[in-house]
Scaffold this active site. Structure first.
Site, PDB file in Angstrom:
ATOM      1  N   HIS A 178     -12.610 -19.234  15.425  1.00 19.75           N
ATOM      2  CA  HIS A 178     -12.635 -20.525  14.738  1.00 19.75           C
ATOM      3  C   HIS A 178     -12.386 -20.415  13.237  1.00 19.75           C
ATOM      4  CE1 HIS A 178     -13.708 -23.226  18.039  1.00 19.75           C
ATOM      5  NE2 HIS A 178     -14.353 -22.192  18.539  1.00 19.75           N
ATOM      6  N   ILE A 194     -26.718 -19.107  21.007  1.00 17.12           N
ATOM      7  CA  ILE A 194     -25.436 -18.750  20.395  1.00 17.12           C
ATOM      8  C   ILE A 194     -24.293 -19.268  21.247  1.00 17.12           C
ATOM      9  CG2 ILE A 194     -24.064 -16.858  19.459  1.00 17.12           C
ATOM     10  CD1 ILE A 194     -26.708 -15.551  18.778  1.00 17.12           C
ATOM     11  N   SER A 200     -20.683 -21.944  20.837  1.00 23.95           N
ATOM     12  CA  SER A 200     -19.570 -21.981  19.891  1.00 23.95           C
ATOM     13  C   SER A 200     -20.099 -22.205  18.468  1.00 23.95           C
ATOM     14  CB  SER A 200     -18.622 -23.102  20.286  1.00 23.95           C
ATOM     15  OG  SER A 200     -17.567 -23.183  19.371  1.00 23.95           O
TER      16      SER A 200
END
Lengths: 422, 484, 123
Positions: B57, B346, B348
């Protein structure tokens, strides 16, 4: 890297590849036959049931027997056979030559330069992803052909309580095979309102064992975390699943017989134009693709239901590839198009000066049908058919005589249709 | 302490061999420590880490105040070096958010400012023209876009496999099929005694809870904090590499009140992922896919990329995000259980953040009293596995000369040789799924129709396993019923 | 008392038309209905009086290049013997080399039907 030169390279050592290679060899050309398995025969080797060869050999043979007859012929020829060898790449060179790379544990990497290529890679099975069956992803979901290989070649039985999706011939044959190795088949689920396999297989593989055939039904969900535990079966109502009538069938194995697709990744890579209706290459009257010197035959061209037809078609491809190598080309070709109630025709062009054969796949089930051949709108041949169904391909012979009274032009078209009679 | 227990004594035990646990274990393997990595499944990366979008990301999705945003950006920057060391498939192809109307244009301006503030390097707003130039596969209806060049794609399981391999090469010990089911601490020493369901035991001074979906249950076993992990399901469809819909960048729609919208993701291997959905469920084992959402998923994807088609689908799958209340990562030293580090919630951008989480957890362990001394012989690099698919025929000829098994193509769709499958088995992957994720065999358009039988034959030959122990992914997922 | 009539529905497999047959048996007398041609009558009669099938399966082959040898009956076998033949086949262990057509079981249960190898398997 070893480099070789040949007149013809045949890709695939199954029924189609062997017939094409034998034909080319008999015409005196040098031929290399490439097979990825460690022996010739292709999928025939796992088809241990009988029913092959009535047209080719006038007797009923099992798959391995049918393969063996051809293997013996190949052995007596001058064909160079490369087993355990995978063709990975075809490149087009100048003067219509082709460069082919073949990977093999035995021979290393081979580089062939050839004038013609005959594609005979066969087909592959459609799988769960292609038909989008929802549910969990446990072990125990196999295509019927994979299960057939596990049982017949490797000797391992994939499961005990079986449901089969799709009534294609491999699925039906596997229903009987699973019963005969001690498993129980709880049903065959077919989305169409009619079976997609041969009547004879419905009778001998399902009726003999009282296996229910659920027509117009789908498997709507797979259950089970590690291994399949059950499936939901849903009837269709007006073509859509009627969830209110869904029932659950316990099983540990789901076999899929949901159709075959020509294996054309190699064809696409070379730039061959494919026919969206068959999934195979578009071919002319010589069974040659849009790429000069590249021919196709058998299940890679369109999926056949009889191996005898595969052999015959591949022999023709071999003949025409030989003619091509001698420099022969048809002067004029007539286009062939599917008409009413016909899914596809193959090939899509014929040479009006010679004998031709056209295969067509019906879209309907009927016992009162007239097959018509029209030339630019005029019916030139009409033939009664006692029975047609989608699972049985029709083969028609076209004699050059039928073109005699007609002036043929470059855009002349034959349309083949099936008319239902009252 | 009895002598036989000496063998099972560890300084640190990491519970869970997904991308988080693997990153932590690898980071710790650089120090003079005895480290155990335990995994309840038959192979590593078999949970959330195998079924996700595989996106690195770009740091513009969440506010900078979140811990996860900080770790996301730090992690992002670590991937180039990691790839040089570990050779997993990774491409910094960039992320493009496509605005399809005026309202969405406003939304991406907001995202742009947030990205700028967070430090997403090179982030830019794009005109319609520039957007289409960056990604010609987008619909001509697009009106503008947000481009984050630091975004990328990765094969997540291959990343985890290489992290674990690196950790093992540096002395970490891996326990597969080890589901922590009981924990004891008698107070006489500083050791936790950790048992699995077969009563296998290991002893550890420090413990890291990286158990993903099950982090809540593990925390409870240690008498630590109480919290709840809720699985949020995401369904995906995988498209054949022959599809016309393969973009060059990761394509995000602009999320709105009604729907998050579907992403179109080019995988490093040339296939395309469409998804994911987001559905809160209860069952942590429920990885089923549905049919009902198919149309809406594809309609949504087609809005951005018109060439996306169900005809190209080769498989569908789903993954579960481990969602914790509060929406941020929970990475702290436990306040209740001594020497326990919690690494929970945990989801994205966990994959992107994982390398930074490894670093962060290492620091927390130090803070909790673990002495860290660097290993002089630490090896950061793992040897590359040659892959036939990536090579030209001349190079393959060389490979075959050295090892003929490179010439035997077992998986025709993905062009995987027998040598690569043997290598996977030697590196400990003995299930069909494990070998599939390591080599890609069976991942292509035929989905194992041709190669499964051959791979089974190779597993049996190489490992001596009998037919009834051949499984899809361990446990009861057996492939065969009986032998003839 | 009149003799009982047993009726069976079947699909004729002589040709692809697949006529739906109704075959009824009263004592020795058999009636076939629904057939379009005389071959259908013969088929229906045989199916109710003495159904037979060609059996194909595999048996164990030792020290050959393959694990399984495909086998078949050289003629159709009365269906009541199929299960016992299959049991027998799965017990068989044949030594390679094997030639195609090699007889493995002769005159099974006095039916005159032999079990033969379906392919060649070299050593």
């Amino acid at each position: 890297m070893r480099s070789e030169i040949t007149d013809a390279l045949v890709v695939g050592g199954g029924a189609a590849g062997m017939a094409a290679a034998v034909e080319l060899d008999q015409q005196g050309f040098s031929v290399a036959l490439i097979e990825r398995e460690d022996e010739l025969g292709g999928v025939l080797l796992q088809c241990i049931h009988n029913g092959f060869g009535l047209q080719e050999f006038n007797e009923e043979l099992t798959g391995p027997e049918y393969a063996e007859r051809w293997i013996e012929t190949v052995k007596k020829s001058k064909i160079q056979v490369f087993t355990s060898s995978t063709l990975t790449e075809i490149n087009l060179l100048e003067r219509n030559l082709k460069e082919c790379f073949i990977y093999s544990a035995v021979h290393g990497v081979l580089r062939f330069t050839t004038r013609t290529v005959v594609l005979a890679m066969g087909c592959r099975e459609r799988n769960r992803g292609n038909v989008l069956i929802p549910g969990t992803r446990p072990a125990g979901v196999y295509t019927a052909g994979l299960a057939q290989r596990m049982v017949n070649i490797d000797g391992y039985i994939p499961g005990k309580e079986v449901v089969i999706v799709g009534s294609g011939d491999i699925g039906l044959i596997m229903a009987r095979r699973m019963q005969w190795v001690g498993a129980k088949v709880h049903g065959v689920v077919e989305i169409q309102p009619y079976p997609s396999g041969l009547t004879r297989n419905i009778s001998q593989c399902l009726h003999d064992f009282d296996i229910p055939l659920y027509l117009s039904h789908v498997v709507s969900r797979i259950h089970g975390i590690d291994r399949v535990e059950a499936v939901d079966i849903t009837p269709l109502k007006n073509g859509v699943p009627d969830q209110s009538r869904t029932f659950r069938q316990k099983c540990d194995t789901l076999l899929l017989s949901v159709g075959l697709i020509p294996e054309n990744e190699l064809s696409k890579q070379v730039g061959i134009e494919l026919n969206p209706l068959t999934g195979g290459p578009m071919v002319d009257s010589m069974l040659m693709s849009n790429i000069e010197g590249v021919f196709a035959a058998g299940n890679v061209l369109h999926v056949h239901d009889l191996v005898d037809f595969v052999s015959a078609e591949a022999r023709l491809a071999g003949q025409k590839a030989g003619a091509y190598l001698r420099g022969w080309r048809p002067k004029l070709e007539v286009q062939v198009k599917p008409g009413a109630n016909v899914k596809y025709v193959n090939p899509t062009k014929v040479d009006p000066t010679g004998q031709s054969e056209i295969f067509l796949r019906p879209l309907i089930v009927s016992n009162h049908v007239s097959l018509t051949l029209s030339l630019d709108g005029t019916v030139i041949k009409r033939q009664k058919k006692a029975h047609v169904q989608p699972s049985e391909m029709i083969r028609i012979k076209v004699n050059s005589k039928i073109f005699d009274q007609h002036t043929l032009k470059g855009d002349t078209k034959i349309v083949v249709g099936l008319e239902e009679m009252d | 302490m009895p002598d036989q227990e000496q063998n099972q004594q560890y300084d640190v035990t990491v519970i869970g061999a997904g991308v988080v646990g693997a990153s932590i274990a690898r980071r710790l393997s650089a120090y003079q420590l005895r480290v155990a990595l335990v995994e309840k499944e038959a192979d590593v990366s078999f949970g959330t880490s195998k079924a996700n979008s595989g996106i690195i990301h770009g740091g513009f999705h969440h506010e900078g105040s979140y811990l996860k945003t900080k770790l996301e950006l730090q992690g992002n920057m670590m991937f180039d070096q990691l790839q040089r060391e570990l050779h997993f498939p990774f491409k910094r192809c960039g992320i493009l958010v496509a605005a399809m109307n005026e309202e969405e244009l406003k939304a991406i301006q907001f995202l742009y400012h947030r990205g700028r503030e967070n430090g997403s390097a090179g982030i830019e707003l794009c005109s319609r023209e520039r957007t289409l130039e960056l990604e010609p596969k987008l619909s001509p209806d697009v009106v503008g876009g947000l481009y984050a060049p630091i975004g990328g794609i990765i094969e997540p399981y291959r990343f985890v496999f290489s992290l674990v391999e690196s950790a093992l090469r540096n002395g970490v010990e891996l326990y597969r099929d080890f589901q922590v089911s009981r924990v004891e601490r008698d107070g006489a020493d500083d050791f936790y005694r950790i048992f699995d369901r077969q009563d296998r035991k290991i002893l550890s001074r420090y413990v890291v809870n990286a158990a993903g979906l099950y982090a809540d249950e593990v925390s409870q076993l240690f008498g630590a904090e109480e919290f709840q992990i809720t699985p949020r399901k995401g369904e995906y469809y995988l498209l054949d590499r022959m599809t016309q819909a393969c973009p060059s960048k990761v394509l995000f729609p602009v999320p709105n009140q009604v729907s998050k919208g579907m992403l179109v993701i080019p995988t490093v291997e040339g296939t395309v992922l469409v998804g994911p959905t987001a559905e809160e469920i209860r069952d942590k084992e429920d990885l089923s896919t549905s049919r009902e959402k198919l149309d809406s998923i594809f309609d949504s994807a087609r809005r951005m990329v018109p060439k996306v088609s169900t005809r190209d689908v080769i498989t569908s799958f789903s993954g579960l995000r481990p969602v914790l209340e509060g929406d941020d990562f929970y990475i702290e030293v436990s306040k209740k259980a001594p020497r326990l580090i919690q690494a929970a919630g945990i989801q994205s951008p966990g994959l992107t953040a994982a390398p930074a989480i490894g670093e962060y957890v290492k620091d927390l362990l130090k803070k909790a009293g673990l002495p860290l001394q660097e290993k002089p012989d630490y090896q950061a690099e793992v040897p590359r596995v040659p892959r036939v698919r990536d090579r030209r025929p001349f190079d393959v000829d060389d490979l075959v000369r050295r090892n003929p098994a490179y010439g035997n193509i077992v998986c025709r769709c993905e062009e995987v040789s027998e040598a690569e499958i043997i290598e996977a088995i030697r590196r400990g992957h003995r299930t069909l799924d494990g070998i599939k994720f390591f080599t890609r065999s069976g991942m292509g358009r035929c989905q194992g129709g041709f190669c499964t039988a051959k791979i089974i034959e190779i597993i049996m030959r190489e490992t001596g396993l009998p037919y009834h122990e051949i499984s899809k992914r361990g446990k009861e997922s057996r492939v065969f019923w009986r032998s003839l | 008392m009149a003799e009982k009539t047993a009726t069976k529905d079947m699909v004729c497999i002589v040709c692809p038309i697949g006529c739906r047959l109704k075959v009824s048996q009263t004592g020795e007398e058999v009636r076939v209905e629904g057939n379009r041609c005389p071959r259908g009558e013969v088929y229906g009669r045989e199916e109710i009086l003495a159904p037979k099938r060609t059996v194909t399966a595999t048996c164990t082959v030792i020290s050959g290049r393959h694990r399984r040898l495909p086998v078949k009956t050289d003629a159709a076998l009365p269906t009541e013997h199929i299960d016992s033949l299959l049991q027998e086949i799965y017990r068989l262990k044949i030594e390679a080399p094997v030639e195609a057509g090699q007889v493995l079981l002769e005159n099974f249960k006095d039916t005159g039907v032999n079990l033969v190898a379906g392919r060649r398997i070299p050593n």
